[in-house]
Design an enzyme around this catalytic site. Structure first.
Site, PDB file in Angstrom:
ATOM      1  N   ASP A 252       0.873  -1.166   0.000  1.00  0.00           N
ATOM      2  CA  ASP A 252       0.000   0.000   0.000  1.00  0.00           C
ATOM      3  C   ASP A 252       0.918   1.225   0.000  1.00  0.00           C
ATOM      4  O   ASP A 252       2.123   1.107   0.293  1.00  0.00           O
ATOM      5  CB  ASP A 252      -0.885  -0.041   1.246  1.00  0.00           C
ATOM      6  CG  ASP A 252      -1.773   1.178   1.372  1.00  0.00           C
ATOM      7  OD1 ASP A 252      -2.296   1.633   0.347  1.00  0.00           O
ATOM      8  OD2 ASP A 252      -1.924   1.682   2.501  1.00  0.00           O
TER       9      ASP A 252
ATOM     10  N   ASP B 190      -0.231   4.967   1.134  1.00  0.00           N
ATOM     11  CA  ASP B 190      -0.501   5.917   2.210  1.00  0.00           C
ATOM     12  C   ASP B 190      -0.441   5.236   3.572  1.00  0.00           C
ATOM     13  O   ASP B 190      -1.151   4.266   3.829  1.00  0.00           O
ATOM     14  CB  ASP B 190      -1.873   6.559   2.007  1.00  0.00           C
ATOM     15  CG  ASP B 190      -1.932   7.372   0.720  1.00  0.00           C
ATOM     16  OD1 ASP B 190      -1.033   8.189   0.504  1.00  0.00           O
ATOM     17  OD2 ASP B 190      -2.861   7.149  -0.076  1.00  0.00           O
TER      18      ASP B 190
ATOM     19  N   ASP C  14      -1.315  -0.855   6.100  1.00  0.00           N
ATOM     20  CA  ASP C  14      -1.474  -0.270   7.430  1.00  0.00           C
ATOM     21  C   ASP C  14      -2.882  -0.403   7.978  1.00  0.00           C
ATOM     22  O   ASP C  14      -3.125  -0.140   9.153  1.00  0.00           O
ATOM     23  CB  ASP C  14      -1.137   1.227   7.383  1.00  0.00           C
ATOM     24  CG  ASP C  14      -2.220   2.025   6.649  1.00  0.00           C
ATOM     25  OD1 ASP C  14      -2.960   2.789   7.310  1.00  0.00           O
ATOM     26  OD2 ASP C  14      -2.333   1.872   5.426  1.00  0.00           O
TER      27      ASP C  14
END
Length: 533
Positions: free
Chosen positions: A57, A59, A369
């Site tokens: 990922d 961000d 995250d």
């Protein structure tokens, strides 16, 4: 594992470190030591030799945002939307944001205006109404019904499971206090649930009109942490023969700016030149992925190829360029670049597997995250192997080590408390069921009074010490991975869905790409080296 086994194990661990801060030896050449805050912790065995493709990922995974600037920016943008678009009073513009107050793993009760922290069994341990702490009686009365267990899920509750959600949770608490103290200042008919809905709508407006990303794009260094280990990590993985890919919900224009910043393509004056050199570290890049829907096998979303230079989208047939209207052949990138720069928008996991020629889902490791957006769906639905990035973990394990003596004292206090309570129960049982003489009964009653007084003193000392201990981690919510002696709800989610977890994605660069990760015992892996002696 029982108490004595844990104690013996912790003694061996601490003896092996000689009282020094624990490290582990890197499996990379040179055998450098890895500080505990940089380690990768394992819930389920994972042999990296079986991993063919590693995905990321962007961000809050590759790009770690600075909470003091980025979250404040998100908060301010949301407040402006509430005032100018949704009819909230102008005084909200004077509010300030404490970016340290909220933590991940909390649950918002939309109906009652409460913010909760619970353990793995969904028992509420800490609860606030706005910024007012609820008493034990209020907690039990509201959430302690043992006959009707609440699921604490949507639509009545909202889960704060990503760092993006911290600003909106703080703003929700402020609005709860505003409504309680000045009900006439909120829009007519706005109850707690409506206020949360308005906050979410304001956040979505900020993302939709580019309020946040336009500001970040102008000055990435102000909002994103620099990490010089990312490029070496990606090079190491690719040199080991792994495929690498990026799947992000951000669109191409913003993705290119952020990845250029992370890969350090800076001009002499500190600005960013938007080259495409960073694409050499990825076999496939998918932007605008719309996770978590991207991971659903029945997803029928179209996939388009992105022209990096112009950002234009090209029609594709599952990733293969198609002729454009008015053309007799597919529009391709300049010769030699098509294979090297493979950028797409939209699509689904089926497209990704085809583009990478993935034969089995277990050959993929995905790093993200977001428990629900990145980890749960990819693990539970697809069977991908997963690694969760938990930036808060670095400070948490450092504090666990520093407070190891305090943890030892807490355990001793708990043992003393249990011993006294056992003696109280034994005496009460004897007084109730045994045949006793008057003198013997009187002596027992006297002893019981003394023991109950001692029990109250030990219980109070233990509760105060435990409260002080948890406030070392966070003054309001305590330790991220614990509530009292139980694993927190957040820790439980990490255990269930993350094969690996660590504080930064670049910690991968400290380990051999062929390492075999194995779990510790039956406690959270990051606690292994720092059990109380």
């Amino acid at each position: 594992m029982d108490h004595s086994d844990r104690t013996m194990l912790s003694d061996k661990v601490l003896q092996s470190h000689g009282g020094e801060k624990p490290h582990i030896w890197s499996s990379l050449e040179g055998g450098s030591r890895i500080d505990i805050g940089k380690q990768i912790f394992c819930n389920r065995s994972l042999n990296m030799r079986n991993i063919v493709a590693i995905g990321f990922d962007m961000d809050y995974t590759l790009a770690q945002y600075k909470p003091e600037t980025f979250e404040s920016l998100a908060y301010e943008g949301t407040v402006r939307k509430l005032v100018y678009d949704l009819g909230y009073p102008q005084e909200l513009l004077e509010w300030t944001f404490d970016w340290k107050y909220m933590v991940r793993g909390l649950v918002l009760d939309k109906k009652r205006g409460n913010i909760l922290k619970m353990d793995r069994h969904k028992y509420v341990k800490v609860a606030y109404h706005g910024f007012r702490e609820l008493s034990k009686e209020d907690k039990v009365g509201t959430y302690g019904n043992t006959f009707i267990r609440d699921s604490f899920d949507e639509p009545d509750y909202a889960l704060i499971d990503t760092l993006f959600s911290l600003a909106e949770a703080y703003l929700f608490a402020q609005l709860v206090d505003l409504r309680d103290n000045n009900p006439g200042k909120v829009p007519e008919g706005a109850d707690y649930r409506r206020m949360y809905k308005d906050v979410r709508a304001a956040v979505d407006l900020c993302h939709r009109d580019g309020t946040l990303k336009q500001v970040v794009a102008k000055d990435p260094k102000r909002y994103i942490n620099e990490d010089t280990s990312i490029v070496p990590m990606l090079k190491m993985l690719r040199n080991s023969g792994r495929l690498t890919f990026l799947v992000t919900n951000s669109l191409w224009d913003y993705t290119n700016i952020v990845m250029n910043f992370l890969c350090a393509w800076h001009t002499l004056d500190g600005g960013i030149t938007c080259k495409f050199d960073w694409l050499q570290y990825f076999d496939v890049v998918i932007t605008g992925s719309a996770k978590p829907g991207f991971f659903l096998e029945d997803n029928r979303a179209n996939i388009f190829e992105v022209e990096p230079e112009s950002g234009m989208l090209l029609n594709t047939d599952n990733g293969t360029p198609m002729p454009q209207v008015g053309s007799t052949s597919p529009k391709m990138l300049p010769k030699g670049l098509n294979k090297r720069y493979r950028v797409f928008q939209g699509g689904s996991v089926g497209h990704l597997h085809k583009l990478l020629s993935i034969e089995s889902s277990t050959q993929v490791l995905y790093v993200g995250d977001h428990i629900y957006g990145d980890i749960l769906r990819s693990k539970k639905v697809l069977g991908w192997r997963t690694m969760l990035v938990v930036p808060e973990l670095e400070r948490e394990v450092e504090l666990l080590w520093e407070l190891r003596d305090t943890r030892k004292q807490l355990r001793l206090l708990r043992n003393e408390r249990d011993l006294v309570e056992d003696r109280v129960h034994h005496l009460k049982w004897s007084l109730k069921f045994e045949s006793l003489g008057d003198d013997e009964k009187q002596n027992m009653i006297s002893s019981l009074g003394e023991l109950e007084s001692q029990r109250d003193q030990v219980r109070l000392a233990h509760q105060q010490a435990q409260g002080d201990y948890h406030q070392k981690f966070h003054k309001t919510w305590g330790q991220l991975m614990k509530t009292g002696y139980q694993n927190s709800r957040f820790a439980h989610q990490v255990e269930r869905f993350a094969c690996l977890y660590t504080s930064q994605v670049s910690n991968l660069s400290l380990y051999s790409p062929d390492k075999c990760y194995r779990p510790s015992e039956d406690f959270m892996p990051h606690e292994f080296h720092i059990l109380p002696s």
